[in-house]
Design an enzyme around this catalytic site. Structure first.
Site, PDB file in Angstrom:
ATOM      1  N   ASP A  89       0.835  -1.195   0.000  1.00 18.72           N
ATOM      2  CA  ASP A  89       0.000   0.000   0.000  1.00 18.72           C
ATOM      3  C   ASP A  89       0.875   1.253   0.000  1.00 18.72           C
ATOM      4  OD1 ASP A  89      -2.743   1.112   0.318  1.00 18.72           O
ATOM      5  OD2 ASP A  89      -1.948   1.856   2.225  1.00 18.72           O
ATOM      6  N   GLU A 104       1.695  -0.291  -4.966  1.00 18.67           N
ATOM      7  CA  GLU A 104       0.715   0.728  -5.303  1.00 18.67           C
ATOM      8  C   GLU A 104       1.405   2.084  -5.314  1.00 18.67           C
ATOM      9  OE1 GLU A 104      -3.370   2.800  -3.631  1.00 18.67           O
ATOM     10  OE2 GLU A 104      -1.714   2.279  -2.308  1.00 18.67           O
TER      11      GLU A 104
END
Length: 549
Positions: free
Chosen positions: A206, A267
């Protein structure tokens, strides 16, 4: 025009499963509910593995299922090495990994390293310990805030009772870690090993570009954006700091110490200069290619993104899997069914709720885009529900919304709840078989309300319809598994009429997508393998894609 002249770097991970895998993203709270409480869970995922095996995916990516107060959909993690009781137990996780392996499906899990929950024991200890304490050094506290803003809106600093401020680049319930502290580095090394020992095939990282903050925490220059990953040149002082490269090299060594190909997919939004250092080294295995998602419906726009990304992958030997949807963006059907000038605006109007959506048009375009996604070289990610052609749920009542972006923007930005609505599996009324333990008359309401007009979009209804979006995906993935031209490899652009994107892949595969307003002739001497919609003889209608051999 051929792109064979692009410089080619031999990848050090050539042949790894994830270089051409189709990965299905599961948002566990909204996938399937095994106990009837209105929230999805890991036993629910296990019960629906047959759907994923029939679909033909190679792996699943589980969004966070860790203990969490759910201030941000589970991305506020209170314990990185356990399962939230809402979703089950560690034994349920182990059963899911084993059940997926029995169907030749790998499991990827989310790792959330930029921040934790305000309920994490270390942050609670930091608040209790006070200014200047070793506990506070694990986070980013200071006596005065700078001008940084939260990604979710509002300031990125919150003041605590003793007068200090702590940094949270997202919600106030998500304090940022101090990645220059050895305890934080060691914690996440333990987290990686914990899940690798339980059999995961890799990690989705993330906000992978934001972990390190520039020394001194300088103010953001108004109007600046993230710059190249070069010491001293990152225009935003909390993105692409050079220490990231060494961190990800160390993580790659940990993954490499376990048997089999264990990978990472990061990401981050990037341009080519930012991405190249990550891809060219021995750190990150993959970067998500998000750049197709905001692209307006245009052959020229799509081709420009594909061409740049393909060349970047060829130059570095890296892997950049293609993405058209996930839990953070409006669904394809809705994006492609609105005025395209509104989709790629700085604030997408679709998330402000001020749009008229042509669902029929959006569905045609989303089906064509799916054939493009699955024909491109490399891997691809499919977000749950996109295989059903679900639209964004734009009519969620204000009082039911849970995305922190909604409140932090003073309810002007609808946030991401509309793409996170629980899936419809069967039946004609809510919860559409989502809560499998009870029938529709007795099941509790789902944690986000479902629309009342999804009866025709359920898995059961679409299985019975040979022309459904679900069966289009199943057919495309079956062809992709068998056709020697598909998966990782090369592409060649073909000459095509204006408004048409056409490419070839050897041996013997051609993709055409008609973005224009008029039908165009199919390439001559080709057999139709699969079309996203009805053809007009040997003409390809507008907003339609076709695979040819």
């Amino acid at each position: 025009m051929s792109v064979e002249d692009a410089g080619v770097a031999r990848p050090y991970d050539q042949g790894a499963w994830w270089r051409d895998a189709v990965v299905y993203q599961i948002y566990p709270r909204s996938f399937a509910d095994a106990n009837g409480d209105g929230e999805g869970d890991l036993p629910g995922v296990l019960s629906r593995l047959g759907h994923l095996a029939d679909l033909g995916v190679d792996a699943i990516w589980l969004s966070p299922f860790y203990p969490s107060p759910l201030a941000d959909g589970g991305y506020d993690v209170a314990d990185h090495c356990d399962v939230d009781p809402r979703y089950g137990t560690l034994a349920d996780f182990d059963a899911l990994v084993a059940g997926a392996a029995a169907k030749n499906i790998k499991v990827i899990v989310d790792i959330v390293p930029n921040h934790c929950s305000a309920e994490h024991p270390w942050f609670r200890a930091a608040l209790a310990a006070g200014p200047g304490s070793p506990e506070r050094e694990r986070f980013v506290f200071r006596d005065e805030p700078n001008n940084w803003r939260s990604v979710f809106g509002g300031p990125a600093w919150t003041q605590v009772a003793d007068g200090q401020w702590y940094l949270h680049l997202f919600d106030a319930a998500q304090p940022d870690w101090n990645w220059r502290h050895p305890d934080v580095v060691a914690l996440f090394e333990r987290v990686l090993r914990f899940w690798l020992e339980r059999g995961v095939a890799g990690f989705r990282i993330d906000v992978a570009n934001m972990l390190f903050k520039q020394d001194g925490l300088p103010d953001v220059v108004p109007g600046s954006q993230g710059g190249p990953l070069t010491p001293g040149l990152a225009a935003v002082p909390y993105e692409h700091q050079p220490e990231l490269l060494e961190l990800y090299r160390s993580w790659r060594k940990i993954l490499g110490s376990f048997p089999g190909d264990r990978g990472t997919v990061a990401e981050m939004w990037f341009d080519a200069d930012q991405a190249r250092p990550y891809l060219a080294g021995d750190g990150l295995a993959q970067l998500f290619n998000f750049r197709l998602m905001p692209a307006p419906w245009s052959a020229e726009e799509f081709r420009a993104v594909v061409d740049e990304s393909y060349r970047l992958a060829r130059e570095t030997g890296g892997s950049i899997p293609w993405v058209l949807g996930n839990h953070d963006v409006p669904r394809m059907v809705t994006r492609y069914g609105v005025d395209q000038d509104l989709v790629h605006a700085p604030t997408p109007e679709v998330l402000l709720g001020r749009v008229d959506v042509d669902v029929e048009l959006g569905t045609r375009r989303a089906r064509a885009a799916a054939l493009l996604l699955l024909a491109l070289p490399g891997g691809a990610y499919v977000y749950q529900g996109d295989e059903l052609g679900l639209p964004e749920h734009l009519a969620i009542p204000d009082e039911a919304r849970q995305d922190p972006m909604f409140e932090r923007t003073l309810r002007t930005f609808m946030g991401r709840d509309g793409c996170r609505v629980p899936l419809p599996w069967s039946g004609t009324i809510a919860p559409y078989g989502f809560s499998a333990a009870r029938d529709s008359r007795h099941a509790r309401e789902t944690w986000l309300p479902q629309p009342g007009d999804w009866a025709g979009l359920t898995v059961a209804a679409q299985r019975a319809d040979p022309d459904s979006t679900l069966n289009l995906y199943r057919a495309a993935l079956a062809i992709r598994r068998e056709h020697p031209a598909l998966g990782d490899g090369d592409l060649t652009w073909l000459d095509a009429p204006p408004g048409v994107l056409a490419l070839a892949r050897d041996p013997g595969f051609t993709l055409m997508v008609n973005f224009g307003p008029e039908p165009v002739p199919l390439s001559p001497h080709h057999e139709v393998l699969l079309a996203s919609g009805p053809l007009e003889g040997r003409l390809l209608p507008p907003d339609t894609g076709v695979w040819l051999s």
